[in-house]
Design a protein around this motif. Structure first.
Motif, short mmCIF file in Angstrom:
data_model
loop_
_atom_site.label_atom_id
_atom_site.label_comp_id
_atom_site.label_asym_id
_atom_site.label_seq_id
_atom_site.Cartn_x
_atom_site.Cartn_y
_atom_site.Cartn_z
N LYS A 194 -13.12 67.96 56.34
CA LYS A 194 -13.41 68.15 54.92
C LYS A 194 -12.22 67.66 54.11
O LYS A 194 -11.07 67.97 54.43
N ASP A 212 -20.01 58.35 57.25
CA ASP A 212 -20.90 58.92 56.24
C ASP A 212 -21.54 60.21 56.76
O ASP A 212 -21.36 60.59 57.93
N ASP A 213 -22.30 60.87 55.90
CA ASP A 213 -22.87 62.17 56.25
C ASP A 213 -23.81 62.07 57.45
O ASP A 213 -23.83 62.98 58.31
N GLN A 216 -21.72 61.80 60.61
CA GLN A 216 -21.11 63.09 60.91
C GLN A 216 -22.14 64.05 61.50
O GLN A 216 -21.84 64.80 62.43
#
Length: 397
Positions: A194, A212-213, A216
């Motif tokens: 984070k 990117d999300d 992840q």
């Protein structure tokens, strides 16, 4: 009724500050260690009488880098806790350590003193990634530290890993996970990176190539699958353990157990009050030794005022929530929550064993959103419960 208590001791000293870290820790402040030790020892003595009716079943030394603090300081602190508190003979006593400061001789002394669990900040098996993170160790240091901890007698070992690192691929993440498993830990913590404000990474986030999300999420789900095949149970969003090796101390945070924090920036939930100390090393030392104020925030909560916390914290764990606990503790209708959880189950985000509702790994990925919806449903249900009372009171006027 037996009451258990956890003790957390914050050691805020670090050799260097990592690029991503927003915990309260300081590099280059070792000169303050002697005075901090005096303050901690005095503070232990001051807090202990308030815990006379409790049995301490977990002690956790976190940081910062507790292993940098030195074996003599750590053993004196633990000895003071052993003398002043009612410490269970089977207590879990954890030391956080960085691989570069986990000295073999000191680890043996710490094990003899009573430390029986060690948590090593491995973070990655890729030395280049460790440099990017600002970690002061290599993977070779991790291997050595694990071997030294085993040789010292530690039979309960945890490793921390981070995914979502700059330029990290799914393959390199799997390699780090495999390297960690090759060291045969009893526990693994896998955290998604984070980017927090006031950290070096935040200042240069546009310069680095972060996954990117979606990538992840793939990394997270691959860890869940891989660790499950190796016998690790996911008992909390980011934590995995072999049978009976869950972190008993951290479970207190997620299941509403009581704990006392000691040290600068430490938090407590004890005796119906939740409070924290100032994140100020010199201020904490002066406050304890001179009798000045050290509490930054404090609030007193009745058990029924913790209804929202029950949802937020329990749904971080694989145990989840149950109607019996919910109604028994808060006298609130579980039906609105169950209705939502059923809709989540239809989407693959939640499941039930017939008694409890819990998130699936895919649900954990979006748990912040789902918990927000559950809290909204809880608020609406509470309002409906209060409306008849408000109408009755209004009619009296």
């Amino acid at each position: 009724m037996k009451k258990n208590l956890g003790i957390y001791v914050h050691i805020p000293f670090c050799r260097s500050k990592c690029q991503y870290c927003d915990f309260y820790s300081l590099a280059g402040a070792e000169a303050l260690m002697p005075e901090y030790q005096k303050a901690l020892l005095q503070h232990i003595g001051e807090v202990a009488p308030f815990a006379a009716g409790y049995t301490v079943d977990t002690v956790y030394f976190g940081g910062g880098t507790p292993s940098l603090y030195g074996e003599k300081n750590l053993t004196k602190l633990l000895s003071m806790i052993q003398k002043r508190f009612n410490l269970d003979v089977r207590a879990e006593i954890t030391l956080e350590a960085n691989p570069d400061s986990a000295d073999k001789k000191e680890l043996k002394s710490l094990a003899r003193a009573g430390f029986n669990r060690i948590s090593l900040g491995m973070q990655s098996a890729d030395d280049d990634k460790l440099k990017t993170l600002g970690r002061p160790h290599t993977f070779g240091d991790v291997r050595r530290a694990v071997a030294d901890a085993r040789d010292a007698g530690f039979k309960n070992l945890s490793l921390d890993l981070i995914y979502g690192l700059p330029s990290q691929t799914a393959e390199s993440w799997r390699e780090s996970l495999g390297a960690a498993l090759s060291l045969r830990p009893e526990h693994l913590s896998c955290y998604g990176l984070k980017i927090e404000e006031h950290t070096p990474f935040f200042a240069k986030q546009n310069e680095l190539d972060f996954p990117d999300d979606d990538l992840q999420a793939d990394m997270y789900l691959s860890a869940v699958e891989t660790l499950g095949k190796q016998g690790f149970r996911q008992y909390e969003i980011s934590n995995f353990a072999l049978p009976d090796r869950e972190s008993r101390h951290n479970l207190k945070y997620w299941t509403g157990g009581e704990y006392v924090g000691l040290g600068a920036a430490a938090h407590s939930d004890f005796g119906g009050s939740r409070y924290s100390y100032f994140a100020d090393l010199k201020g904490y030392i002066k406050g304890v030794l001179d009798g000045d104020a050290i509490v930054a925030e404090s609030e007193t909560l009745t058990p029924r005022e913790r209804d929202g916390e029950y949802i937020m914290l329990r749904l971080r764990t694989s145990e989840g929530i149950s109607e019996k606990e919910y109604f028994g503790s808060f006298r609130l209708d579980f039906a609105p929550l169950e209705e939502l959880m059923k809709s989540y189950r239809d989407r693959g985000w939640a499941d039930t064993d017939g008694r409890r509702w819990f998130f699936t790994p895919r649900g954990f990925l979006i748990s912040n959103r789902l918990i927000g919806e559950l809290l909204d449903a809880q608020s609406e249900a509470k309002l409906k419960t209060q409306l008849p009372i408000l109408r009755h009171e209004y009619g009296k006027r």
